[in-house]
Design a protein around this motif. Structure first.
Motif, mmCIF file in Angstrom:
data_model
loop_
_atom_site.group_PDB
_atom_site.id
_atom_site.type_symbol
_atom_site.label_atom_id
_atom_site.label_comp_id
_atom_site.label_asym_id
_atom_site.label_seq_id
_atom_site.Cartn_x
_atom_site.Cartn_y
_atom_site.Cartn_z
ATOM 1 N N CYS A 415 51.676 50.571 45.658
ATOM 2 C CA CYS A 415 51.197 50.569 44.184
ATOM 3 C C CYS A 415 49.823 51.604 44.267
ATOM 4 N N CYS A 421 43.533 51.923 39.975
ATOM 5 C CA CYS A 421 43.656 50.973 38.923
ATOM 6 C C CYS A 421 42.644 50.151 38.799
ATOM 7 N N ALA A 424 42.743 46.338 40.820
ATOM 8 C CA ALA A 424 42.714 46.398 42.053
ATOM 9 C C ALA A 424 41.725 45.695 42.770
ATOM 10 N N CYS A 458 46.580 44.101 44.388
ATOM 11 C CA CYS A 458 46.342 42.844 43.922
ATOM 12 C C CYS A 458 47.447 42.059 43.670
ATOM 13 N N CYS A 462 52.443 44.912 42.024
ATOM 14 C CA CYS A 462 53.208 46.254 41.472
ATOM 15 C C CYS A 462 53.855 46.792 42.657
HETATM 16 S S1 SF4 Z 1 49.401 45.556 42.005
HETATM 17 FE FE1 SF4 Z 1 47.437 45.341 41.024
HETATM 18 S S2 SF4 Z 1 46.347 47.219 42.073
HETATM 19 FE FE2 SF4 Z 1 48.187 47.668 42.389
HETATM 20 S S3 SF4 Z 1 48.699 48.791 40.428
HETATM 21 FE FE3 SF4 Z 1 49.272 46.726 40.080
HETATM 22 S S4 SF4 Z 1 47.578 45.923 38.962
HETATM 23 FE FE4 SF4 Z 1 46.891 47.646 40.090
#
Ligand code: SF4
Ligand code: HEM
Lengths: 553, 174
Positions: A415, A421, A424, A458, A462
């Motif tokens: 991601c 982001c 994150a 996170c 994603c």
């Molecule tokens: S997994 Fe978390 S860090 Fe990665 S894009 Fe999605 S919201 Fe953002």
């Protein structure tokens, strides 16, 4: 390819005009950010860490050379010369300016593309098998139904303010390349005992903070009932899905809390009321949509191409690339060519405007002007004659797109993470880059074999870390970037969520830990045994031991 | 509060009666679901037009057998992001055939009018300070629809036309 008719064009034009008005009202202060937010989200516009991000749909992952050129033009004119292909058959532009967005949408509409419902609490871009229409094992082309669903869900008046986002995936083959078991609704085309083609319906899968492999709620749904059944599911969810807690708002939580049996009963009850009504799908309508996805005019070829065989034998580098990049095409003499977007040290999924245009050229010359986007953040040239594969390879190499690693350890799904982001905990991209450097040696990469590594910055997942063979999840430990490791995840027909190995590793140690896992696997595998099979046989213990020592973890 | 109905701002003849207040003799009055449950017998005998207001956690199934008693049902949007009432509206129109006024109340915004109308709402309670011209435009911004919804009397054809080629447009008005 689905070709827009005048209605489709008219809708996009009106939709863009509408959004232009909304942007103007926002800029004039007539709309608050809170009021503007859902409107921009319905048009794929996010606010990220540094700037707006525009997410453009590539419905069911199919795009034409012309559309790829359109995306290149957007990257060039309104962004910093590149775009980012995601795991959901979308492309994201990371640096558009708000007042440019209506113009970008106009330009996209010119090539029959849009950003409608690529975000927001609504039915999102419908995804499908990237090999649709060309896979040797396919029952029917899932794009026909994905397109029907795309139309039905577009500006659906009842389902634009759902409790949470809603993702539908369709696959047409027994081999699941669309991860249907981890979607809000997964549809698997199948044949029943009577020989009729319909759908198995899976509801309530998903990743995120509560990962669930979705349960099957209907073994067989006749085609004509597709939309009424979907409408029944969505109607139940829209009324009963939780709205008080956004972390419990996905349909998977509703299915779990009501129980699968009761949930199914409610859906069936609503469906019986509306089945056979205005949403009934007439076979003629299906046939008309299907005509858009008719196979291109293939040449009649021999299944074996001597020139191709010769080059395979003569050039080990070409053979290496073919080994990872080609998949079996249903048409004799053709190949499906995968294009890795994971060069060593690159950003997974990033493609420059120059590369997009180069790919468009290749698609025009060698693949009936078609390109596909996969949910592994790679691209596909779906119809290449075996005799053209070598030329395609050479051209991809000049574009920097011939990394021979599709499906291997360095083909990392990641991601955007902390680099872009605002949610994150940790970086994803630089870990992916470090992994790709660590496994850059081709001999070793091939020796390791098929391996899926997925990274999410996170818990929102994603990067699909739960379904990676090796999954990395960024966590925050007192302001430091740490990564939890899971093993044994899979997103195909035997979908499984990975198991947590033990305490998280800091940024500096995570790549070593991944390598330790790989080495442990190679030590323990039987000849020819893949990572998942080995893991399922030996379990977590040997990995734990090597990672944490005998008495820890 | 102002009221949009039949493509214009209209005077609102209805009053919302608090649960502990007396109902007007025969003027149009809207009561809450709680009030209806408590005083059903008396309310049903009353002379004037009666309306019912449902919260977003009060699905219309709860009054399915009583719908004949109401000339108006007001469905509440506590926040514009709470979309339950879109389903309630369609259920009232399509499952139960409710033909009275269906009024959107609460956090009703310009950009939601189009969706509300398609779900069967025909009256919209809005703020007093709105620019009515701009709000009415919201009904006509999008003329192409891809799915049948409430009030699409030729619903099957609606989907058909949307799936079929050609310039056939469906004019959507409030
Ligand atoms: S997994 Fe978390 S860090 Fe990665 S894009 Fe999605 S919201 Fe953002
Ligand atoms: C940087 C901008 C992004 C933000 C703020 C963001 C935010 C989120 C959030 C909050 C969720 C969880 C939603 C939930 O579980 O209800 C989520 C899920 C998801 N995101 Fe993102 N995301 C971003 C970028 C991406 C990108 C680039 C991809 C693709 C590579 C992606 C793919 C996904 C997928 C597939 C899920 C679904 C997981 C599931 O099934 O729940 N996202 N995203």
């Amino acid at each position: 390819m689905y070709a827009y008719d005048q209605r489709d064009h008219a809708m996009l034009a009106q939709r863009t005009a509408q959004f232009r008005g909304q942007v103007a009202r926002r800029l004039a202060g007539q709309l608050t950010e809170a009021e503007f937010r859902p409107l921009r989200l319905l048009n794929g516009l996010y606010l990220q860490l540094h700037a707006y991000m525009l997410r453009v749909a590539i419905p069911y992952g199919t795009l034409s050379a012309l559309q790829m050129r359109g995306l290149a033009a957007v990257a060039r004119s309104y962004d910093r010369g590149y775009g980012h292909f995601t795991t959901r058959q979308n492309i994201q532009f990371n640096w558009p300016k708000l007042d440019d967005v209506p113009r970008i949408l106009d330009d996209l509409a010119g090539v029959e593309m849009h950003a409608i419902q690529t975000s927001g609490n609504t039915i999102r871009n419908v995804t499908a098998d990237a090999y649709a229409g060309v896979a040797a094992d396919e029952i029917e082309d899932p794009r026909i139904y994905a397109e029907i669903i795309r139309q039905w869900s577009t500006l659906h008046p009842e389902f634009t303010f759902l409790p949470r986002k809603f993702k539908i995936a369709v696959t047409g083959a027994p081999r699941d390349r669309a991860a249907v078991r981890v979607h809000d609704i997964g549809l698997q085309i199948r044949t029943n005992e009577a020989g009729d083609v319909g759908f198995a319906v899976i509801v309530g899968g998903g990743l995120g903070r509560t990962p669930v492999v979705g349960p099957l709620i209907r073994e067989f749904l006749p085609k004509r009932d597709l939309l009424s059944y979907l409408e029944a599911i969505l109607r139940v969810y829209n009324q009963l899905g939780r709205r008080d807690n956004k972390f419990k708002a996905r349909i998977k939580i509703l299915v779990q809390s009501t129980g699968i049996a009761r949930f199914t009963e409610m859906v069936e009850e609503e469906w019986r009321r509306i089945a056979g009504g205005s949403l009934d799908l007439d076979p003629h309508e299906i046939a008309r949509i299907a005509a858009n996805f008719a196979p291109p005019p293939y040449d009649r070829l021999e299944p074996v191409d001597p020139g191709f065989e010769f080059k395979l034998a003569a050039d080990p580098r070409f053979a290496q690339w073919c080994g990872t990049s080609l998949a079996r095409h249903r048409q004799p003499g053709y190949a499906i060519v995968n294009v890795s977007l994971k060069p060593v040290d690159g950003v997974p999924g990033d493609v420059t405007a120059v590369q997009m245009e180069g790919l468009a050229d290749l698609a025009e010359r060698f693949s009936f002007s078609e390109i596909r986007a996969t949910h592994w953040q790679n691209l596909v040239l779906p119809h290449v004659r075996l005799g053209d594969v070598h030329a395609v390879w050479l051209a991809l190499a000049t574009l920097g797109l011939a990394t021979p690693n599709v499906g291997l350890a360095s083909d990392v799904i990641a991601c955007p993470g902390l680099d872009y982001c605002n949610l994150a905990n940790a970086r994803s991209i630089s870990v992916a880059q470090a992994i790709s450097r660590r496994f850059a040696d081709l001999k070793r990469l091939n020796d390791i074999g098929d391996l899926r590594i997925n990274i999410s910055g996170c818990i929102n997942a994603c990067g699909h870390h739960h379904v990676g063979n090796i999954g990395l999840l960024g966590v925050d430990k007192k302001g430091e970037e740490y990564y939890q490791l899971t093993l044994g995840g899979s997103d195909d027909e035997d979908a499984a969520l990975g198991d947590l190995v033990g305490p998280a590793f800091p940024y500096d140690a995570i790549v070593d830990a991944v390598e330790t896992i790989v080495i442990t696997y190679m030590d323990r595998r039987e000849p020819g045994e893949g990572f998942l099979a080995t893991y399922r046989r030996v379990g977590l213990a040997p990995f734990k031991e090597r990672l944490y020592g005998a008495h820890q973890g | 509060m102002a009221l949009i109905k039949d493509n214009a701002l209209r005077p609102d003849a209805w009053v919302l009666v608090a649960d502990d207040a007396e109902l007007p003799e025969s003027d149009p009055a809207i009561v809450s679901f709680a009030r209806w449950r408590r005083d059903r017998a008396r309310l049903a005998r009353r002379n004037g037009p009666l309306g019912l207001r449902l919260g977003s956690d009060q699905p219309p199934e709860g009054v399915a057998d009583d719908l004949a008693a109401f000339d108006l049902i007001a469905l509440e949007f506590p926040k514009f992001t709470d979309g339950r009432a879109y389903s309630y509206a369609r259920i009232l129109r399509e499952r139960y055939g409710f033909a009275g006024e269906l009024r959107a109340v609460g956090n009703v915004l310009r950009d939601q009018l189009f969706f509300m109308r398609r779900c069967g709402f025909d009256a919209f309670e809005v703020g007093d300070d709105i620019d009515i011209g701009a709000w009415l435009e919201a009904f006509a911004e999008i003329e192409v629809i891809y799915q049948p919804a409430a009030g699409d009397t030729h619903a099957l054809q609606a989907l058909r036309t949307s799936l079929s080629p050609g310039p056939t447009r469906m004019r959507v008005t409030a």
